[in-house]
Scaffold this active site. Structure first.
Site, PDB file in Angstrom:
ATOM      1  N   GLU A   1       3.695  -0.852  15.501  1.00 35.48           N
ATOM      2  CA  GLU A   1       4.745   0.070  14.903  1.00 35.48           C
ATOM      3  C   GLU A   1       5.197   0.195  13.742  1.00 35.48           C
ATOM      4  O   GLU A   1       5.203   1.314  13.012  1.00 35.48           O
ATOM      5  CB  GLU A   1       6.213  -0.205  15.845  1.00 35.48           C
TER       6      GLU A   1
ATOM      7  N   ARG B   1       4.445   3.666  11.422  1.00 33.34           N
ATOM      8  CA  ARG B   1       5.549   4.298  10.795  1.00 33.34           C
ATOM      9  C   ARG B   1       5.676   4.015   9.294  1.00 33.34           C
ATOM     10  O   ARG B   1       6.004   4.860   8.587  1.00 33.34           O
ATOM     11  CB  ARG B   1       6.829   3.753  11.599  1.00 33.34           C
TER      12      ARG B   1
ATOM     13  N   ASP C   1      -3.088   5.351  24.759  1.00 31.17           N
ATOM     14  CA  ASP C   1      -3.200   6.548  24.172  1.00 31.17           C
ATOM     15  C   ASP C   1      -3.979   6.836  22.789  1.00 31.17           C
ATOM     16  O   ASP C   1      -4.866   7.281  22.582  1.00 31.17           O
ATOM     17  CB  ASP C   1      -1.761   7.216  23.956  1.00 31.17           C
TER      18      ASP C   1
ATOM     19  N   GLU D   1       5.245  14.268  21.890  1.00 33.60           N
ATOM     20  CA  GLU D   1       3.969  14.845  22.164  1.00 33.60           C
ATOM     21  C   GLU D   1       3.471  16.157  22.808  1.00 33.60           C
ATOM     22  O   GLU D   1       2.822  16.727  22.456  1.00 33.60           O
ATOM     23  CB  GLU D   1       3.523  13.802  23.460  1.00 33.60           C
TER      24      GLU D   1
HETATM   25  C1  DMJ Z   1       5.495   7.548  18.414  1.00 37.58           C
HETATM   26  O1  DMJ Z   1       5.926   6.522  17.896  1.00 37.58           O
HETATM   27  C2  DMJ Z   1       3.943   7.671  18.187  1.00 37.58           C
HETATM   28  O2  DMJ Z   1       3.425   8.837  18.435  1.00 37.58           O
HETATM   29  C3  DMJ Z   1       3.106   6.644  18.986  1.00 37.58           C
HETATM   30  O3  DMJ Z   1       1.672   6.567  19.112  1.00 37.58           O
HETATM   31  C4  DMJ Z   1       3.351   6.611  20.574  1.00 37.58           C
HETATM   32  N1  DMJ Z   1       4.813   7.599  20.943  1.00 37.58           N
HETATM   33  C5  DMJ Z   1       5.813   7.499  19.870  1.00 37.58           C
HETATM   34  C6  DMJ Z   1       6.650   8.508  20.245  1.00 37.58           C
HETATM   35  O4  DMJ Z   1       6.869   8.966  21.263  1.00 37.58           O
END
Ligand code: DMJ
Length: 650
Positions: free
Chosen positions: A272, A276, A405, A539
Site C-alpha cells: 500500500e 500510494r 489482481d 476499478e
Molecule cells: C487501490 O488502492 C488500488 O487500485 C489497488 O490496486 C487495489 N484497490 C484499491 C482501490 O480499490
C-alpha cells in the site's frame, strides 16, 4: 530478590532492595539529580560574584590591569598615531592628556555597569530556579533534552544528493480540453468534486492519512500503521496537477517538504505504501519536476528495503519503518506473503533504480520474478499465497480480484513501461492470462462474461468490484498479444466492462457492490449484506476509461457520467465524500471514510474520461495500480540484475 529498575532521567540502572521498596531508588536518584543541579547553580552564582568583585575593587586595580598590557584588547578604541614608535621599535599608545583620561573613566564605568546588570540577572535567574519545583525542573530538562535530540535528528536528515539523470520525455501533462461543450461541462463537474474532496480534507483532516467526512476529522487504517503521513496529500498530488489545481498542489507540496517523515515507528503495508506513496511521489516528481518528491520517494524506498530480508527474498507484507522488522498478515494462509502485494512493486522499483543509480531496487523485483518462474503452477495458475520462509505456495486460491489482481497488471505494465523491450514480462503475462481464461472466465446463464475465483480446484461464481479493473487490462494488453488475438482481448475487455456496468445498473443507487454473484439465478448482484457496500472504489470507471481510449464508443462516457452523478448524489456530504454501506437501499448509511484512492484514482479516471486523448497519452505514460502515471523508460539490457536505460530526455 533484586530487580533492576530503569531510571527515566539518568538512564542508569540501580537495583532495588525489595519489591516493596521499588520506588525508593527512583526517588533517591531524582533527589541526587536535583541536588547536583542546585549545587551547580550555587557554584555558578559564586563564580559570577567573584568575577564581578574583581571589577568592583578600588580604582588603583585598573593600573595593574593596564600594566598587563591588555588595554588595547579591553578598550579597543585607543589607537596609536601613525608612525609613532616606541624606543624599543614597537607601536606606542599615546594618551591625549586629561580628555583621554576622562574618556577612559567613562568607558570603565559603563563596563562596570554592564557587569553589574549581568551579575544581577544571573543571581535573579538562580533564585528563580531554586524556587521551582522538582517537577518543573524535570520538565525543563526534558524539554532541553528533546530539543537537542530534534536538532541532532534534523542534522542527520540532510538528504543525500542523488546522481543527476536525464528527465524522461514528459508529454501531455495538462490541458486535454475537450472540444464538445457538454463534455467540458462534465469535466468541470469532476474538477469541482475533486475540489470538494480536497478542500474538506484540507479543512478537517490535514496531515492525517484520510478523512472522516461526517465526523469531520482525520482517519487512518492499519495499512499505514499508526502513522500520520498525509496519505491523501501524496495520493492526490498528480490528480491536482492534471486538473490544473495548482494552488492546492503547492499546498500539498509545502506540507510534504515540511512534514513528511518516514523515520517513524509505524508498521505499514509494503504494498500500500509503495503504490500510494512511492508511486504518488514519483508521479508528482515527473509531472512537476520538483526535486523534493524524488528525494522523499527515495527516502521511503530505503525504509522499505528491509522487508526483503527473508530466507527467499519474497518480501514481508508489513515492515516497521523505524526498526526495519517485517512480518506477514495474521490472516494470510500459513504465514504467507500475498501475490498481489509482492507482485506489485516492479514499476516503482525500476524507476527508483533509474533515478538513484542503485541497482538494488531492480534486483529485488527481478529476483521475485525469477523465483516465481521456477515454481510449479497448479493448472498454470498462480496461487495468491506464497510462504517467504519456505518458498512454497500456501492455499491454492487464485483470483484476478483481491489478493491477485495487480500482480497480472504489473506483468503487462512492466513490458509497456520498458518500451516493450521486457519481453519476458510480456510472455509471463500472456501465459498467466491464458490460464485465467481457461479456468476462471465464464459466461453466466444471462450471457454476462464474468471472472470467478479458483478455490482448491473449484470455481466460485463470484466476481469482486476489484476484479472489474481487468476489463481495462485486457484492452491495454490487446496490442502485442500472441497469435493475433488483439481483437479477442479488446472484446473481452468490452464484455467485462459491460458486466461491471450491469453490477451498477442493477442496484438502487446505481453504484456497484463490493462483490456480486452469478449463481442460482443471480446475475451480477450481491447476496450477502457484507458485500453490498461501495467504498468509492475506482476499478469500474478505470475500465470505462481504458475502453474509451481504445474504442471511443460513447457508451463508456455515458456509463462514467452515470457513476459520477450517483457518487455526487449519494456519497457527497458537507464534509467530503463517504462510502455507503448498502447500494440496494434507497436510504443508505455512510461508512464515514473518504478513501485516499478516491482522489488518486476514481476522480482522476473520471477526469481523463472527459478529457481529450492528448492528456497523458498511453504511448508515453503507464499508470501504476493506484493511477499514478510513470513515464516509459527504454530498457535495453536487463540481464544479471543490470539494466541499462536509454531515455529520450526533454
Ligand atoms: C487501490 O488502492 C488500488 O487500485 C489497488 O490496486 C487495489 N484497490 C484499491 C482501490 O480499490
Amino acid at each position: 530478590m533484586t530487580t533492576p529498575a530503569l531510571l527515566p532521567l539518568s538512564g542508569r540502572r540501580i537495583p532495588t532492595l525489595s519489591p516493596g521498596a521499588a520506588s525508593f531508588p527512583h526517588h533517591r536518584a531524582t533527589l541526587r539529580l536535583s541536588e547536583k543541579f542546585i549545587l551547580l547553580l550555587i557554584l555558578s552564582a559564586f563564580i559570577t560574584l567573584c568575577f564581578g568583585a574583581f571589577f568592583f575593587l578600588p580604582d588603583n586595580s585598573k593600573h595593574k590591569r593596564f600594566d598587563l598590557g591588555l588595554e588595547d584588547v579591553l578598550i579597543p578604541h585607543i589607537e596609536a598615531p601613525k608612525g609613532a614608535k616606541h624606543p624599543g621599535g614597537q607601536v606606542v599608545i599615546h594618551g591625549q592628556g586629561g580628555h583621554d583620561e576622562h574618556r577612559h573613566r567613562e568607558e570603565e564605568e559603563s563596563l562596570r555597569d554592564k557587569i553589574r546588570v549581568d551579575h544581577e540577572r544571573a543571581l535573579q535567574e538562580a533564585k528563580e530556579k531554586l524556587r521551582k519545583s522538582r517537577d518543573e525542573l524535570r520538565a525543563e530538562i526534558q524539554t532541553e533534552k528533546s530539543k537537542v535530540v530534534e536538532d541532532l535528528k534534523k542534522k542527520k536528515e540532510v538528504p543525500k544528493p542523488l546522481p543527476p539523470v536525464p528527465m524522461p520525455k514528459v508529454v501531455g501533462v495538462n490541458d486535454g480540453d475537450p472540444v464538445e461543450p457538454d463534455v467540458k461541462e462534465k469535466r468541470d463537474k469532476i474538477r469541482e468534486m475533486m475540489k470538494h474532496a480536497w478542500d474538506s480534507y484540507r479543512q478537517y483532516g490535514w496531515g492525517h492519512n484520510e478523512l472522516k467526512p461526517l465526523a469531520k476529522k482525520g482517519h487512518s487504517t492499519n495499512i499505514f500503521g499508526n502513522s500520520q503521513m498525509g496519505a491523501t496529500i501524496v495520493d492526490a498530488l498528480d490528480s491536482l496537477y492534471m486538473m490544473g489545481l495548482h494552488d492546492e498542489f503547492k499546498d500539498g507540496q509545502e506540507w510534504i517538504e515540511q512534514n513528511l517523515d518516514f523515520s517513524v515507528n509505524a508498521e505499514v503495508s509494503v504494498f500500500e505504501v509503495n503504490i500510494r506513496f512511492t508511486g504518488g511521489l514519483l508521479a508528482a516528481y515527473y509531472l512537476s519536476g520538483q526535486e523534493v518528491f524524488k528525494v522523499k520517494a527515495v527516502q521511503l524506498a530505503e525504509k522499505l528495503l528491509p522487508a526483503f530480508n527473508t530466507p527467499t527474498g519474497i518480501p514481508w507484507a508489513m515492515v516497521n519503518l523505524k526498526s526495519g522488522v517485517g512480518r506477514n498478515w495474521g490472516w494470510a494462509s500459513a504465514g504467507s506473503s500475498i501475490l498481489a502485494e509482492f507482485g506489485t512493486l516492479h514499476m516503482e522499483f525500476v524507476h527508483l533504480t533509474y533515478l538513484t543509480g542503485n541497482p538494488a531496487y531492480y534486483q529485488k523485483v527481478m529476483h521475485i520474478r525469477k523465483l516465481l518462474a521456477k515454481m510449479d503452477r497448479p493448472n498454470g495458475l498462480y496461487p495468491n499465497y506464497l510462504n517467504p520462509r519456505t518458498g512454497r505456495w500456501g492455499q491454492h486460491h487464485t483470483s484476478v480480484g483481491g489478493l491477485g489482481d495487480s500482480f497480472y497488471e504489473y506483468l503487462l505494465k512492466a513490458w509497456l513501461m520498458s518500451d516493450k523491450t521486457d519481453t519476458e514480462a510480456r510472455k509471463t503475462y500472456d501465459d498467466a492470462i491464458e490460464a485465467i481464461e481457461r479456468h476462471l472466465i465464464r459466461k453466466s446463464n444471462g450471457g454476462l462474461t464474468f471472472i470467478g475465483e479458483w478455490k482448491n480446484g473449484h470455481l466460485e461464481r463470484k466476481m469482486g468490484h476489484l476484479t472489474c479493473f481487468a476489463g481495462g487490462m485486457f484492452a491495454l494488453g490487446a496490442d502485442g498479444s500472441p497469435d493475433d488475438k488483439a481483437g479477442h482481448y479488446l472484446q473481452l475487455g468490452a464484455e467485462i466492462a459491460h458486466t461491471c456496468h450491469e453490477s451498477y445498473d442493477r442496484t438502487v443507487l446505481k453504484l456497484g457492490p463490493e462483490a456480486f454473484k452469478f449463481d442460482s439465478g443471480l446475475e451480477a448482484v450481491a447476496v450477502r449484506q457484507n458485500e453490498k457496500y461501495y467504498i468509492l472504489r475506482p476499478e469500474v470507471i478505470e475500465t470505462y476509461w481504458y475502453m474509451w481510449r481504445f474504442t471511443h464508443d460513447p457508451k463508456y462516457r455515458q456509463w462514467g457520467w452515470e457513476a459520477a452523478q450517483a457518487i455526487d448524489k449519494y456519497c457527497r456530504v458537507s464534509g467530503g465524500f463517504s462510502g455507503v454501506k448498502d447500494v440496494y437501499s434507497s436510504n443508505p448509511t455512510y461508512d464515514d471514510v473518504q478513501q485516499s484512492f478516491f482522489l488518486a484514482e476514481t476522480l482522476k479516471y473520471l477526469y481523463l474520461l472527459f478529457s481529450s486523448d492528448d492528456l497523458m497519452p498511453l504511448e508515453s505514460w503507464v499508470f501504476n495500480t493506484e493511477a499514478h502515471p510513470l513515464p516509459v523508460l527504454h530498457l535495453t539490457d536487463f540481464s544479471e540484475g543490470i539494466c541499462i536505460f536509454q531515455t529520450e530526455s526533454d
